[in-house]
Enzyme design. Structure first.
Site, mmCIF file in Angstrom:
data_model
loop_
_atom_site.group_PDB
_atom_site.id
_atom_site.type_symbol
_atom_site.label_atom_id
_atom_site.label_comp_id
_atom_site.label_asym_id
_atom_site.label_seq_id
_atom_site.Cartn_x
_atom_site.Cartn_y
_atom_site.Cartn_z
ATOM 1 N N GLY A 12 0.747 -1.331 -0.009
ATOM 2 C CA GLY A 12 -0.106 0.137 0.110
ATOM 3 C C GLY A 12 0.916 1.201 0.065
ATOM 4 O O GLY A 12 0.269 2.210 0.261
ATOM 5 N N SER A 13 2.196 1.540 -0.454
ATOM 6 C CA SER A 13 2.689 2.628 -0.443
ATOM 7 C C SER A 13 2.306 3.466 -1.377
ATOM 8 O O SER A 13 2.441 4.724 -0.979
ATOM 9 C CB SER A 13 4.386 2.183 -0.465
ATOM 10 N N ASN A 14 2.020 2.951 -2.635
ATOM 11 C CA ASN A 14 1.275 3.968 -3.587
ATOM 12 C C ASN A 14 0.096 4.548 -2.991
ATOM 13 O O ASN A 14 -0.369 5.571 -3.242
ATOM 14 C CB ASN A 14 1.074 3.263 -5.028
ATOM 15 N N LEU A 85 -4.252 -7.025 -7.830
ATOM 16 C CA LEU A 85 -3.831 -7.955 -8.442
ATOM 17 C C LEU A 85 -5.115 -8.779 -9.209
ATOM 18 O O LEU A 85 -4.748 -9.730 -9.945
ATOM 19 C CB LEU A 85 -2.915 -8.905 -7.549
ATOM 20 N N ILE A 88 -10.928 -6.562 -12.736
ATOM 21 C CA ILE A 88 -11.957 -5.887 -12.448
ATOM 22 C C ILE A 88 -13.159 -6.470 -13.138
ATOM 23 O O ILE A 88 -12.927 -6.384 -14.423
ATOM 24 C CB ILE A 88 -12.010 -4.271 -12.582
ATOM 25 N N ASN A 102 -5.220 2.450 -13.952
ATOM 26 C CA ASN A 102 -4.167 1.371 -13.171
ATOM 27 C C ASN A 102 -2.761 1.996 -13.475
ATOM 28 O O ASN A 102 -2.648 2.721 -14.314
ATOM 29 C CB ASN A 102 -4.473 0.246 -13.813
ATOM 30 N N HIS A 104 1.125 0.640 -14.244
ATOM 31 C CA HIS A 104 1.971 -0.726 -14.382
ATOM 32 C C HIS A 104 3.563 -0.272 -14.366
ATOM 33 O O HIS A 104 3.727 0.875 -14.818
ATOM 34 C CB HIS A 104 1.492 -1.491 -15.724
ATOM 35 N N GLU A 174 6.546 6.300 -10.055
ATOM 36 C CA GLU A 174 5.179 5.962 -9.500
ATOM 37 C C GLU A 174 4.647 7.053 -8.548
ATOM 38 O O GLU A 174 3.654 7.787 -8.558
ATOM 39 C CB GLU A 174 5.028 4.706 -8.749
#
Length: 200
Positions: A12-14, A85, A88, A102, A104, A174
Site C-alpha cells: 500500500g505504499s502507492n 492483482l 475488475i 491503473n 503498471h 510512480e
C-alpha cells in the site's frame, strides 16, 4: 468533491502516497480503500490516515455486486488501482466507464498481462537486457494491462542494476507522477458528474 476509491492488494505504499497527495485538496479526496487481502498492510496505512478500508474475497470480486454496493455507499466517483492483482469485473467496468485507472511498472505494451506485477516485471526487464523501463498509467478494461495508455514516464536500466535497484527507480516515478495524473483524469472524467452510480 470527487471521491476516490483505491484498490490495493499488498503493502500500500502507492495508496498511502495518493492519500497524502490529496489530503488537503478541496476538490478530490481518497474516501475508501478496498482490498482482496485482509492482512494487507494497506489497511494499516489507511487506518493511520483515517480512511475506511474493507476486504472482499475473490468470489465477491468476481460477482462484483458486493463491491458496487460499497462504492455506492461511499458515493465513489473514480477508482484507482494501486498494486491490485485481481481483474475488475464487467459490472464495475460498466458502472465506471473511463473512470478506472491503473499503474503498471513497465512501458506497456511490453511486460504486461496476467502474472506480470511487482518484481516479476523488473526481473523480466533485466533478463531481456532492456536499456530503459518506467511506468505506464492506463485505463482499465476487461483484459490485464490492455486499456488505453494515458501517460508514460521512463527511466534508465543500468547494466549493474539489481531487481531492487530498478524497482526503486520505478517507484520514484510512480510516487511522482501517479497522483498528478489521477488528479487530471479524475477532474476530466468527473467534472460534470451527477452521481449516476447512485441511480444504477
Amino acid at each position: 468533491m470527487i471521491k476516490i476509491a483505491v484498490f490495493a492488494s499488498g503493502n500500500g505504499s502507492n495508496a498511502e502516497n495518493i492519500i497524502r497527495y490529496f489530503k488537503d485538496n478541496e476538490e478530490i479526496r481518497v474516501a475508501l480503500i478496498i482490498s482482496n487481502k485482509a492482512n494487507a498492510y494497506v489497511h494499516t496505512r489507511a487506518k493511520n490516515w483515517g480512511v475506511p478500508s474493507y476486504t472482499f474475497s475473490k468470489d465477491e470480486f468476481e460477482k462484483g455486486d458486493p463491491i458496487l454496493q460499497k462504492l455506492r455507499e461511499y458515493q465513489i466517483d473514480f477508482i484507482v488501482l494501486a498494486g491490485f492483482l485481481l481483474k475488475i469485473p464487467d459490472s464495475i467496468l460498466k458502472a465506471y466507464p473511463q473512470r478506472i485507472i491503473n499503474i503498471h511498472p513497465a512501458l506497456l505494451p511490453k511486460y504486461g498481462g496476467k502474472g506480470m506485477y511487482g518484481d516479476h516485471v523488473h526481473k523480466a526487464v533485466l533478463q531481456a537486457g532492456e536499456k530503459e523501463s518506467g511506468i505506464s498509467i492506463h485505463y482499465v478494461n476487461e483484459r490485464y494491462d490492455e486499456g488505453d495508455i494515458i501517460f508514460q514516464a521512463r527511466c534508465p536500466v543500468l547494466p549493474s542494476d539489481t531487481c531492487e535497484e530498478l524497482a526503486q527507480r520505478v517507484h520514484r516515478l510512480e510516487y511522482e507522477y501517479y497522483p498528478q495524473v489521477i488528479e487530471k483524469i479524475a477532474k476530466q472524467a468527473c467534472g460534470g458528474i451527477d452521481k449516476k452510480n447512485d441511480e444504477q
